[in-house]
Design an enzyme around this catalytic site. Sequence first.
Site, PDB file in Angstrom:
ATOM      1  CD  GLU A  19       4.469   2.268  -6.740  1.00  7.98           C
ATOM      2  OE1 GLU A  19       3.985   1.647  -7.703  1.00  7.98           O
ATOM      3  OE2 GLU A  19       3.767   2.781  -5.871  1.00  7.98           O
ATOM      4  CD  GLU A  48      -3.363   1.850  -5.883  1.00 10.68           C
ATOM      5  OE1 GLU A  48      -2.840   2.186  -4.812  1.00 10.68           O
ATOM      6  OE2 GLU A  48      -2.965   2.278  -6.982  1.00 10.68           O
ATOM      7  CG  HIS A  70       5.460   5.209 -10.195  1.00 17.04           C
ATOM      8  ND1 HIS A  70       5.407   6.336  -9.420  1.00 17.04           N
ATOM      9  CD2 HIS A  70       4.504   4.372  -9.725  1.00 17.04           C
ATOM     10  CE1 HIS A  70       4.431   6.202  -8.533  1.00 17.04           C
ATOM     11  NE2 HIS A  70       3.868   5.028  -8.701  1.00 17.04           N
TER      12      HIS A  70
HETATM   13 ZN   LIG Z   1       1.691   1.897  -6.240  1.00 16.47          ZN
END
Ligand SMILES: [Zn+2]
Length: 362
Positions: A213, A171, A284
């Site tokens: 990501e 994060e 993702h």
């Molecule tokens: Zn992430």
Amino acid sequence: MKHAYRCACFAVPAKLARKLASRAQASEQHQLHGHIEAAARLRTLRGVASTRATHPALPGAQASELNYQRVVFDLAQGVDLPGHPVRDEGGKPVPDAAANHVYDNTGITLDFYLKVFGRRSIDNCGSRVESSVHFGQNFGNAMWTGKSMVYGDGDQNVSGFPAALDIIAHELTHGVTQHMIKGGLGVVPVAPKDREFKEQTHDLRGQSGALNESFSDVVGSMVKQWHAGQDVTKANWLLGEHLLAARHGRAIRSLKDPGNRALTWYEDEQYKSMDDYADGADVHDSSGVPNHAFYLAAQHLGGFSWEKTGAIWYEAFAKLTPAATFKDAARVTRQVASQRFGVGSKEHKAVTSAWQAVKVIT
Ligand SMILES: [Zn+2]
């Protein structure tokens, strides 16, 4: 606005959250509703965060002496950020374990950036790093809002975010990416008809969103290995281990073998090759391709992942542009490897063969 950008990352991707909910007993369904409401609220905050200056500078001499300054807030199951401050930089442990875990794991992550890459905090200028714990009721997620990190307590399906070092590093790294790449990496406006929630205005999309990501996963994995003193063979390369209830699986993702459900969770659809890629893929899922390229390059080079492969990735990703593709990431990482270690060096070859193995380049 210099850093106008809203990262759209929850630790638990929407798809996984929905799957967990669909498996949940009727008695748990009300918690899903709570999660959706809380998520909608966080997405609203993300928009708000983008209109403010991020990370106010520290006053006076103190700013130049500190490499970072952590502050942890307690929301006490409320949702009005940031909450009540409970632990500040240098402060003693407090009775609340979640606050202490977040304080410690944020510190380990910031120390990794400082000692390994010479980076001073999220913005490389020693900024304040704000985190809020106990967000909402039974909120099973963690998030970078564009300005700060937020952690829920979770429920019987998923919990334990404050203690998950790799998730905190993941994060926080969304914040680093926000500052490294002006305009963000893969952040796109979402058309009203495509919004999951009415307040949702931005999301991570396309190959550039998957690179965003992936960089968070790569650093999350490296921080975990660095803290444990593990080389590339000792590491298990799992991200978000121990968050899911055992009946759902073992981890959120694997860099070693993306999409291997025996290693991750029961319907993991991540993949590790362009053979499985399609336009419009969930970031993702497609992030498995660059994740696995990093893993393969690190395996080829051996030793500690952060020493060579990580250094190449960190320098290269800072050079990406907001709409960068996987091919751009391959080109820039190869370029950095050849500049640092020489054309045809084993490092240059390792990076090249890694991107070839996942079929981004031939
Ligand atoms: Zn992430």
